[in-house]
Enzyme design. Structure first.
Site, short mmCIF file in Angstrom:
data_model
loop_
_atom_site.label_atom_id
_atom_site.label_comp_id
_atom_site.label_asym_id
_atom_site.label_seq_id
_atom_site.Cartn_x
_atom_site.Cartn_y
_atom_site.Cartn_z
N THR A 13 -1.72 -7.37 -0.93
CA THR A 13 -0.29 -7.07 -0.72
C THR A 13 0.38 -8.27 -0.07
OG1 THR A 13 -0.53 -6.29 1.55
CG2 THR A 13 -0.90 -4.65 -0.18
N ILE A 70 0.84 -1.20 0.00
CA ILE A 70 0.00 0.00 0.00
C ILE A 70 0.88 1.26 0.00
CG2 ILE A 70 -1.63 1.33 1.41
CD1 ILE A 70 -2.82 -1.41 2.34
N LYS A 101 -4.51 -0.66 16.17
CA LYS A 101 -5.15 0.15 15.12
C LYS A 101 -6.30 0.99 15.70
CE LYS A 101 -2.72 -1.03 11.41
NZ LYS A 101 -1.84 -0.06 10.73
N ASN A 150 2.20 4.74 7.25
CA ASN A 150 1.66 3.53 6.64
C ASN A 150 2.35 2.25 7.12
OD1 ASN A 150 0.55 1.86 4.17
ND2 ASN A 150 2.79 1.70 4.05
N TYR A 205 -3.24 -6.49 17.23
CA TYR A 205 -3.30 -5.63 16.04
C TYR A 205 -4.52 -4.71 16.12
CZ TYR A 205 -3.56 -4.55 10.96
OH TYR A 205 -3.63 -3.93 9.74
N ARG A 224 12.59 -0.40 6.55
CA ARG A 224 13.77 -1.00 7.18
C ARG A 224 14.74 -1.55 6.16
NH1 ARG A 224 10.52 -5.33 10.37
NH2 ARG A 224 9.60 -5.21 8.31
P1 NAP Z 1 3.12 -5.02 3.57
O1 NAP Z 1 2.95 -5.31 2.13
O2 NAP Z 1 3.45 -6.12 4.52
O3 NAP Z 1 4.16 -3.82 3.73
C1 NAP Z 1 4.44 -3.32 5.02
C2 NAP Z 1 5.33 -2.12 4.87
O4 NAP Z 1 5.63 -1.61 6.18
C3 NAP Z 1 6.64 -2.47 4.20
O5 NAP Z 1 7.00 -1.41 3.35
C4 NAP Z 1 7.60 -2.58 5.37
O6 NAP Z 1 8.89 -2.23 4.94
C5 NAP Z 1 7.05 -1.56 6.35
N1 NAP Z 1 7.37 -1.86 7.73
C6 NAP Z 1 6.93 -2.91 8.47
N2 NAP Z 1 7.45 -2.86 9.70
C7 NAP Z 1 8.21 -1.74 9.75
C8 NAP Z 1 9.00 -1.13 10.75
N3 NAP Z 1 9.11 -1.67 11.98
N4 NAP Z 1 9.65 0.02 10.46
C9 NAP Z 1 9.55 0.55 9.23
N5 NAP Z 1 8.82 0.04 8.24
C10 NAP Z 1 8.16 -1.11 8.49
O7 NAP Z 1 1.78 -4.40 4.16
P2 NAP Z 1 0.63 -3.51 3.48
O8 NAP Z 1 -0.51 -4.41 3.24
O9 NAP Z 1 1.16 -2.68 2.39
O10 NAP Z 1 0.26 -2.63 4.76
C11 NAP Z 1 0.48 -1.24 4.84
C12 NAP Z 1 -0.39 -0.70 5.96
O11 NAP Z 1 -1.76 -0.98 5.69
C13 NAP Z 1 -0.10 -1.33 7.33
O12 NAP Z 1 -0.16 -0.33 8.33
C14 NAP Z 1 -1.24 -2.31 7.51
O13 NAP Z 1 -1.52 -2.57 8.85
C15 NAP Z 1 -2.35 -1.59 6.79
N6 NAP Z 1 -3.42 -2.48 6.36
C16 NAP Z 1 -3.18 -3.48 5.45
C17 NAP Z 1 -4.23 -4.31 5.08
C18 NAP Z 1 -4.04 -5.44 4.11
O14 NAP Z 1 -4.96 -6.28 4.00
N7 NAP Z 1 -2.96 -5.51 3.34
C19 NAP Z 1 -5.51 -4.12 5.62
C20 NAP Z 1 -5.70 -3.09 6.53
C21 NAP Z 1 -4.66 -2.28 6.89
P3 NAP Z 1 10.23 -3.00 5.41
O15 NAP Z 1 9.88 -4.44 5.54
O16 NAP Z 1 11.25 -2.66 4.37
O17 NAP Z 1 10.56 -2.35 6.70
#
Ligand code: NAP
Length: 260
Positions: A192, A22, A161, A92, A157, A42
């Site tokens: 994702t 995202i 949130k 994010n 979680y 990271r």
């Molecule tokens: P993702 O594909 O797993 O990506 C997570 C991102 O967060 C990566 O860029 C990761 O980068 C970074 N990250 C994780 N831990 C970190 C840390 N300790 N410090 C710095 N960066 C960190 O997840 P996504 O689905 O894109 O999720 C993005 C956001 O949307 C999150 O907040 C998630 O909770 C929210 N969300 C996602 C969904 C879903 O279904 N996908 C639904 C609701 C909400 P690095 O690994 O390089 O650090």
């Protein structure tokens, strides 16, 4: 539309977790609206690969920090601010680990709160002074439908949130007369790595196939599909536009009607 006409030209946006998923979709959408974008995460190689791919869209740079580490966040934001004070912060970065409540140990609990909630706190503390100096800013927190309602087996979680949404609402009121808006966007299951990990987890812990697990996650959305990262990015960027100044303290679900 020429570059000069783009509504976020001259703005500097920092997107945490901007290297993939995202966050990467948000970064691309902000670049398309003319903002200079700093990606924070990271993993440097992931960030650099994303920055290379996005560089055709505009000015992009990357910075490494674990958002749960306040010193690392402070150092990375100081480096990023050398490109200009941060006008737009998108919190994010996040992680979603699941476990039944009685198997949620103190480490899992702390990890979920420190990345999802305290990470948002640290990054906002680092970016806000520059916004207050300018009298203009946009903070968008990527929360989740898990910040608006409960789901079984993700108590830590969900708590984190819900906390992000509480922080969003309180800070929105505190900053309302200072030119800075604070909102949250709450995705449902979005296509994702995070959902791929959830599917792998379901496959490992149950007799279901990957296709069945994915279909079950999609079935919770009244549109019977996963949300696309670009759909979340669209809501985030809209909140950042100059004409969205009256949007403040909102938690907007991007989930096909799953919560209302
Ligand atoms: P993702 O594909 O797993 O990506 C997570 C991102 O967060 C990566 O860029 C990761 O980068 C970074 N990250 C994780 N831990 C970190 C840390 N300790 N410090 C710095 N960066 C960190 O997840 P996504 O689905 O894109 O999720 C993005 C956001 O949307 C999150 O907040 C998630 O909770 C929210 N969300 C996602 C969904 C879903 O279904 N996908 C639904 C609701 C909400 P690095 O690994 O390089 O650090």
């Amino acid at each position: 539309m020429t570059a000069g006409e783009r509504p976020l030209s001259g703005r500097h946006a920092l997107v945490t977790g901007g290297g993939r998923g995202i966050g990467a979709a948000i970064a691309r959408a902000l670049l398309e609206q003319g903002a200079a974008v700093s990606l924070l995460g990271r993993d440097r190689s992931t960030l650099e690969a994303a920055a290379r791919e996005m560089s055709a869209l505009g000015e992009v740079a990357c910075f490494t920090a674990d958002v749960a580490d306040p010193d690392a966040v402070s150092a990375a934001f100081t480096d990023a601010a050398a490109r200009g004070a941060i006008d737009i912060l998108v919190n994010n970065a996040g992680q979603a680990h699941s476990a039944p409540f009685l198997k949620t140990d103190a480490k899992l609990w702390r990890d979920m709160l420190s990345v999802n909630l305290e990470g948002t706190f640290h990054c906002t503390q680092a970016a806000l002074p520059g916004m207050l100096d300018k009298g203009w800013g946009r903070i968008v927190n990527v929360a989740s439908t898990a910040g608006l309602t409960g789901y079984a087996y993700v108590s830590a979680y969900c708590a984190a949130k819900h906390g992000v949404i509480g922080l969003t609402r309180a800070l929105a009121l505190e900053l309302a007369a200072k030119g800075v808006t604070v909102n949250a966007v709450c995705p449902g299951y979005t296509d994702t790595d995070m959902v791929r990990e959830t599917v792998a987890n379901i496959v490992q812990k149950t007799a279901r196939s990957a296709e069945q697990a994915r279909a079950e996650l999609a079935a919770g959305n009244p549109q019977k599909r996963l949300v696309a990262p670009e759909e979340v990015a669209n809501a985030v960027v809209w909140l950042c536009l100059p004409q969205s100044a009256a949007m403040n303290g909102q938690a907007i679900a991007v989930a096909g009607g799953e919560v209302m």
